[in-house]
Design a protein around this motif. Structure first.
Motif, short mmCIF file in Angstrom:
data_model
loop_
_atom_site.label_atom_id
_atom_site.label_comp_id
_atom_site.label_asym_id
_atom_site.label_seq_id
_atom_site.Cartn_x
_atom_site.Cartn_y
_atom_site.Cartn_z
N LEU A 27 -1.83 -9.42 6.93
CA LEU A 27 -1.40 -10.69 7.51
C LEU A 27 -0.52 -10.53 8.75
O LEU A 27 -0.01 -11.52 9.27
N ALA A 28 -0.35 -9.28 9.21
CA ALA A 28 0.50 -9.04 10.38
C ALA A 28 -0.05 -9.79 11.59
O ALA A 28 -1.26 -9.88 11.79
N GLY A 29 0.85 -10.38 12.38
CA GLY A 29 0.48 -11.07 13.59
C GLY A 29 0.01 -12.50 13.38
O GLY A 29 -0.31 -13.19 14.34
N GLN A 30 -0.02 -12.94 12.14
CA GLN A 30 -0.45 -14.31 11.86
C GLN A 30 0.76 -15.22 11.71
O GLN A 30 1.87 -14.77 11.45
N ARG A 31 0.52 -16.52 11.86
CA ARG A 31 1.59 -17.50 11.70
C ARG A 31 1.80 -17.73 10.21
O ARG A 31 0.92 -18.22 9.52
N LEU A 32 3.01 -17.37 9.74
CA LEU A 32 3.31 -17.43 8.32
C LEU A 32 4.66 -18.08 8.06
O LEU A 32 5.56 -18.01 8.89
N ALA A 33 4.79 -18.65 6.90
CA ALA A 33 6.08 -19.04 6.35
C ALA A 33 6.20 -18.26 5.04
O ALA A 33 5.24 -18.20 4.26
N VAL A 34 7.34 -17.63 4.83
CA VAL A 34 7.52 -16.78 3.65
C VAL A 34 8.80 -17.17 2.92
O VAL A 34 9.86 -17.29 3.54
N GLU A 35 8.67 -17.33 1.61
CA GLU A 35 9.82 -17.55 0.74
C GLU A 35 9.94 -16.36 -0.20
O GLU A 35 8.93 -15.87 -0.71
N VAL A 36 11.17 -15.94 -0.43
CA VAL A 36 11.45 -14.93 -1.44
C VAL A 36 12.42 -15.58 -2.42
O VAL A 36 13.51 -16.00 -2.03
N ASN A 37 11.98 -15.69 -3.66
CA ASN A 37 12.79 -16.33 -4.70
C ASN A 37 13.26 -17.72 -4.26
O ASN A 37 14.42 -18.08 -4.39
N GLU A 38 12.31 -18.48 -3.71
CA GLU A 38 12.51 -19.87 -3.28
C GLU A 38 13.45 -20.03 -2.10
O GLU A 38 13.93 -21.11 -1.81
N GLU A 39 13.71 -18.94 -1.36
CA GLU A 39 14.54 -18.99 -0.17
C GLU A 39 13.68 -18.64 1.03
O GLU A 39 13.08 -17.56 1.09
N LEU A 40 13.60 -19.55 2.01
CA LEU A 40 12.82 -19.32 3.22
C LEU A 40 13.44 -18.17 4.00
O LEU A 40 14.65 -18.14 4.23
N VAL A 41 12.60 -17.21 4.40
CA VAL A 41 13.08 -16.04 5.15
C VAL A 41 12.62 -16.18 6.60
O VAL A 41 11.41 -16.24 6.85
N PRO A 42 13.54 -16.22 7.56
CA PRO A 42 13.15 -16.30 8.97
C PRO A 42 12.37 -15.04 9.37
O PRO A 42 12.66 -13.94 8.90
N ARG A 43 11.40 -15.21 10.26
CA ARG A 43 10.58 -14.09 10.72
C ARG A 43 11.44 -12.94 11.25
O ARG A 43 11.11 -11.77 11.07
N SER A 44 12.55 -13.26 11.88
CA SER A 44 13.42 -12.22 12.44
C SER A 44 14.00 -11.30 11.36
O SER A 44 14.42 -10.18 11.67
#
Length: 66
Positions: A27-44
């Motif tokens: 999924l590298a290089g794709q537009r994603l939103a990621v949560e870890v344990n219900e916490e949104l993680v900024p791409r940075s």
């Protein structure tokens, strides 16, 4: 160690980063939103956010169209 990715048990190496997981999933290089344990993680923070056993990761892929 085991984590849960979008509801599926997944084996990853200890100390794996979120960035590396995304790369491994193809999924590298794709537009994603990621949560870890219900916490949104900024791409940075993907390269420095390490995963722990039993983390619950949700990956949402942005899809465009018209």
């Amino acid at each position: 160690m085991q984590i849960l990715v979008n509801g599926t048990v997944t084996e990853v190496a200890a100390g794996e980063t979120l960035d590396r997981l995304i790369e491994t999933l193809g999924l590298a290089g794709q537009r994603l939103a990621v949560e870890v344990n219900e916490e949104l993680v900024p791409r940075s923070r993907f390269p420095t956010r390490t995963l722990s056993p039993d983390d619950k990761i949700e990956i949402i892929q942005a899809v465009g169209g018209g």
